[in-house]
Design an enzyme around this catalytic site. Structure first.
Site, PDB file in Angstrom:
ATOM      1  N   LYS A  68       0.827  -1.210   0.000  1.00  0.00           N
ATOM      2  CA  LYS A  68       0.000   0.000   0.000  1.00  0.00           C
ATOM      3  C   LYS A  68       0.859   1.256   0.000  1.00  0.00           C
ATOM      4  O   LYS A  68       0.645   2.183  -0.784  1.00  0.00           O
ATOM      5  CB  LYS A  68      -0.930  -0.014   1.212  1.00  0.00           C
ATOM      6  CG  LYS A  68      -1.897   1.165   1.256  1.00  0.00           C
ATOM      7  CD  LYS A  68      -2.694   1.205   2.553  1.00  0.00           C
ATOM      8  CE  LYS A  68      -3.602   0.027   2.693  1.00  0.00           C
ATOM      9  NZ  LYS A  68      -4.481   0.128   3.882  1.00  0.00           N
ATOM     10  N   GLU A 117      -3.914 -11.442  14.436  1.00  0.00           N
ATOM     11  CA  GLU A 117      -3.510 -10.049  14.279  1.00  0.00           C
ATOM     12  C   GLU A 117      -4.669  -9.118  14.581  1.00  0.00           C
ATOM     13  O   GLU A 117      -4.472  -7.988  15.048  1.00  0.00           O
ATOM     14  CB  GLU A 117      -2.980  -9.802  12.869  1.00  0.00           C
ATOM     15  CG  GLU A 117      -2.284  -8.451  12.715  1.00  0.00           C
ATOM     16  CD  GLU A 117      -1.511  -8.309  11.418  1.00  0.00           C
ATOM     17  OE1 GLU A 117      -0.304  -8.648  11.417  1.00  0.00           O
ATOM     18  OE2 GLU A 117      -2.101  -7.887  10.417  1.00  0.00           O
ATOM     19  N   GLU A 125      10.367  -5.302   3.886  1.00  0.00           N
ATOM     20  CA  GLU A 125      10.576  -6.628   3.322  1.00  0.00           C
ATOM     21  C   GLU A 125      10.164  -6.663   1.849  1.00  0.00           C
ATOM     22  O   GLU A 125      10.882  -7.205   0.995  1.00  0.00           O
ATOM     23  CB  GLU A 125       9.781  -7.680   4.106  1.00  0.00           C
ATOM     24  CG  GLU A 125      10.170  -7.818   5.559  1.00  0.00           C
ATOM     25  CD  GLU A 125       9.310  -6.966   6.485  1.00  0.00           C
ATOM     26  OE1 GLU A 125       9.160  -7.353   7.654  1.00  0.00           O
ATOM     27  OE2 GLU A 125       8.792  -5.919   6.025  1.00  0.00           O
ATOM     28  N   LYS A 157       9.447  -3.660  14.256  1.00  0.00           N
ATOM     29  CA  LYS A 157       9.875  -2.951  13.048  1.00  0.00           C
ATOM     30  C   LYS A 157      10.795  -1.787  13.404  1.00  0.00           C
ATOM     31  O   LYS A 157      11.818  -1.552  12.752  1.00  0.00           O
ATOM     32  CB  LYS A 157       8.660  -2.421  12.283  1.00  0.00           C
ATOM     33  CG  LYS A 157       7.833  -3.474  11.573  1.00  0.00           C
ATOM     34  CD  LYS A 157       6.703  -2.805  10.817  1.00  0.00           C
ATOM     35  CE  LYS A 157       5.856  -3.807  10.050  1.00  0.00           C
ATOM     36  NZ  LYS A 157       4.761  -3.140   9.305  1.00  0.00           N
ATOM     37  N   GLY A 212      -4.929  -4.859   5.588  1.00  0.00           N
ATOM     38  CA  GLY A 212      -4.129  -5.817   4.844  1.00  0.00           C
ATOM     39  C   GLY A 212      -4.671  -7.230   4.885  1.00  0.00           C
ATOM     40  O   GLY A 212      -4.741  -7.915   3.854  1.00  0.00           O
TER      41      GLY A 212
END
Length: 548
Positions: free
Chosen positions: A209, A356, A215, A515, A270
């Protein structure tokens, strides 16, 4: 609108606790024996599906109390809030409208004054034209050859959904076209895929997006460099790479043509995005018409979910069963067991969808939750799984609710395979429900004329307590339409659980810390930038620097 209250404050929660104490000692054998109509009462039909809830440790009273809990927690209003575009993803101030991606109605759906269905259909038309061009050969590589390989480069929902659906619908795959997936930043993933390919006939789909996901962009540049080793001229990148993104500036900088950039929106999460342009690899793999059937199957489940009364609402009931086992039986795990080799990736997809979404410990008030939320999702395809972890489900010390999923008709009818497969499907749920009593084991062993001492020593090892809950989901055949309905059911189940647990299901802040730290450590590894770590992390970094 979502109600901001805790489930434990509901009157039905206290009633369910009392009811659990009454029901917990009862065995499913007894529940079936006392009601010959149990299976009929506790099974639900939806088009080509049957959802059999009767082998769960529930009664009519259980379902009535659970439905009461759903009403007290405002599930009907929450469902309407999602479908009408209210910004229920409050921590990101976003609507949640993946259902709009498969809405084929003539009605408008306004978001910030714009009919988003027009935008959705524009992208679908763009996808259809692109897919038709790939399949007809009017869209080719830089040497004029037809594409024979499509590589989807993404991660998370941009990978798991498309890969799972492409595998599930493999029987529908277009001839002379292979679809590959790269997601892991481990260079082995890209290397193993790329060594199978010919740059002249390979198309890459970059699914990101923001077009900044580390990654994905790392893998995209690796693929781009590999391609240019043969193509030489960067102008050819525009013929072999397309983007699923909103960041047009970065996409153009990469060398992708604007007409090969497919849009999607911030109201598409996502893990709910396979219905959007993220599904381009699916549409290319199985053909746009089959991709549309996938959408239409999901739309049909959406309509059921939005309109059916809670007591007959399949996604709601499936969600309520999970609440029952998670919060009253204290189950911490749930197995997904597809008896169809094509659906072997479904458990992995559902891991992300559910864990998630609902792996949260903070409620919508910003307070720590005082009850368990999402159980661990896991599983594998039957019958393979029967020879690996079913021992734990049958005779282990923890209670593991299971979803068994199968199609009545095989997409590959060979001899007696389907009858053998489904005999195992039916037998496992029956065995988990019934178990085997001490008297039954004794009678079996006595028929073998064992000495009494040996019989007594062996007997306890062959006991099966049974009373293990299972939900059986059967469809007539695994088709794009039916797969769409099944996946939408699990999406809506996940949403209902979040509503009842009073948590936000559509953000994922838990993935951010790792992250952030990885970005700092990456600079340290590549540029030898000093950083301050705990002694364990620093020791491991030093080991890498010495041995990498």
């Amino acid at each position: 609108m979502l109600r901001n209250t805790t489930p434990t404050s509901c009157a039905s929660w206290a009633e369910l606790q009392v009811h659990y104490q009454q029901l917990q000692p009862q065995h499913l054998r007894g529940l079936f024996a006392s009601d010959p109509e149990r299976a009929a009462k506790l099974s639900f039909r939806f088009e080509d599906f049957i959802f059999d809830l009767s082998k769960n440790r529930i009664t009519d009273e259980t379902l009535n109390l659970l439905v009461q809990l759903a009403e007290e927690m405002g599930v009907p209003g929450a469902i309407e809030s999602m479908f009408t575009g209210e910004k229920i993803n409050a921590t990101e101030n976003r609507a949640v409208l993946h259902t709009a991606l498969r809405n084929f109605s003539d009605q408008e759906l306004l978001l910030d004054g714009e009919n988003i269905l027009d935008e959705v259909r524009d992208v679908l038309k763009q996808m259809q034209q692109f897919c038709d061009g790939i399949h007809s050969g009017s869209i080719t590589g830089y040497t004029g050859k037809r594409f024979r390989h499509i590589v989807n480069i993404g991660i998370g929902g941009s990978h798991l959904g498309p890969q799972m659906v492409c595998e599930a619908l493999k029987i529908y795959q277009q001839p002379d076209l292979e679809v590959h997936f790269i997601s892991n930043v481990d260079g082995t993933d890209a290397a193993e895929v790329l060594r199978k390919l010919d740059p002249e006939i390979t198309l890459f789909i970059i699914a990101s997006k923001t077009f900044t996901t580390k990654e994905t962009i790392t893998n995209a540049h690796t693929a781009r460099n590999w391609f240019l080793e043969q193509a030489k001229d960067v102008v050819h990148v525009s013929k072999h790479f397309v983007a699923l993104s909103t960041n047009t500036a970065e996409v153009e900088k990469f060398g992708i043509a604007p007409e090969n950039t497919f849009r999607f929106w911030d109201w598409v999460g996502g893990r709910f995005s396979l219905w959007s342009a993220i599904g381009l690899s699916i549409a290319c793999a199985v053909g746009y018409q089959n991709f549309e059937q996938l959408l239409r199957g999901a739309e049909s489940m959406d309509k059921h979910f939005r309109k059916a009364p809670l007591r007959q609402n399949i996604p709601v009931l499936i969600a309520l069963l999970s609440i029952w086992y998670t919060n009253f039986f204290n189950c911490q795990t749930h197995a997904i067991l597809p008896y169809d080799q094509y659906m072997r990736l479904l458990p992995e997809f559902l891991q992300q969808l559910m864990m998630e979404s609902n792996g949260k410990s903070t409620d919508r008030n910003g307070q720590p939750v005082t009850y368990q939320t999402q159980p661990v999702i896991w599983g594998a395809a039957g019958t393979n799984s029967q020879h690996s972890f079913f021992q734990l489900i049958h005779q282990g010390t923890i209670l593991i609710p299971c979803d068994f999923i199968a199609a009545a008709q095989s997409n590959n009818p060979i001899g007696e395979h389907q009858a053998l497969l489904l005999s195992n499907f039916f037998a496992q749920t029956e065995a988990l429900m019934q178990g085997k009593t001490r008297d039954e084991v004794r009678a079996e062993l006595q028929q073998k004329n064992l000495p009494e001492a040996e019989l007594e020593a062996l007997l306890p090892h062959k006991l099966f307590r049974g009373n293990k809950p299972t939900t059986s989901i059967m469809m007539k055949q695994l088709t794009p339409y039916n797969l769409g309905a099944l996946l939408a059911m699990y999406e809506h189940k996940t949403f209902v659980q979040g509503v009842i647990w009073n948590i936000y299901s559509f953000d994922q802040w838990g993935v951010e810390l790792g992250k952030q730290l990885a970005t700092t450590i990456e600079k340290e590894l590549l540029q030898d930038t000093p950083a301050n770590h705990d002694s364990s992390t620093q020791m491991l970094i030093n080991y890498y620097k010495s041995n990498g």
